[in-house]
Every structure is written in C-alpha cells, then in structure tokens.
Scaffold this motif. Sequence first.
Motif, PDB file in Angstrom:
ATOM      1  N   ASP A 182      58.687   6.843  33.110  1.00  0.00           N
ATOM      2  CA  ASP A 182      58.376   7.662  31.921  1.00  0.00           C
ATOM      3  C   ASP A 182      57.015   8.339  32.057  1.00  0.00           C
ATOM      4  OD1 ASP A 182      58.415   8.750  29.353  1.00  0.00           O
ATOM      5  OD2 ASP A 182      57.657   6.920  28.435  1.00  0.00           O
ATOM      6  N   GLY A 184      55.777  10.163  28.981  1.00  0.00           N
ATOM      7  CA  GLY A 184      55.281   9.274  27.935  1.00  0.00           C
ATOM      8  C   GLY A 184      53.802   8.997  28.115  1.00  0.00           C
ATOM      9  N   ARG A 230      51.852  12.217  27.223  1.00  0.00           N
ATOM     10  CA  ARG A 230      51.798  12.404  25.761  1.00  0.00           C
ATOM     11  C   ARG A 230      50.827  11.422  25.112  1.00  0.00           C
ATOM     12  NH1 ARG A 230      57.599  12.572  26.412  1.00  0.00           N
ATOM     13  NH2 ARG A 230      58.233  14.750  26.557  1.00  0.00           N
ATOM     14  N   TRP A 231      50.845  10.164  25.568  1.00  0.00           N
ATOM     15  CA  TRP A 231      49.954   9.150  25.012  1.00  0.00           C
ATOM     16  C   TRP A 231      48.484   9.516  25.250  1.00  0.00           C
ATOM     17  CZ3 TRP A 231      46.601   5.614  27.460  1.00  0.00           C
ATOM     18  CH2 TRP A 231      46.035   4.674  26.599  1.00  0.00           C
TER      19      TRP A 231
END
Length: 72
Positions: free
Chosen positions: A28, A31, A34-35
């Motif tokens: 991911d 992910g 984005r985090w």
Amino acid sequence: MPANYLAQCGYHKIVKTVLIEGEWDPGDPMGELRWVDDLANREGVPHAMSAQAWLDREDLATLCRLMARIHW
C-alpha cells in the motif's frame, strides 16, 4: 510525532525534515504517501519524503503517475 521529534532535537536548529523510511506496508505505497501528506498538512513536517515504489511491481507506471499527483 513531529512534536516528539523536535523536543528530542534540543538546542539544535532543525531547518527542514525529510521522511525516508516510513516502514509502511509495501502493498500500500499510496497509503503511506497519503498519510505523510496528511501529516505534513496538519503539522508542517516533513517537508519532503522519499516515496515507496518497488521496481518489480506490475503497476509501477500507474503508481508513479498517482504519486506525481500529490503536490508537495
């Protein structure tokens, strides 16, 4: 996390920060991106990051295009 890091820096003047390894799930990578982007928007750090993109992924080209859409 950023507050903890800056507290540990003591008297050293930190000018900019770069996240190199977030130890995120390799399945991911978006992910993680984005985090980190959300963290930077909320906390003001890190100022840059090295995104995770394994070169043997079948979707590498698509992943790179998606990553390029996130503006730092």
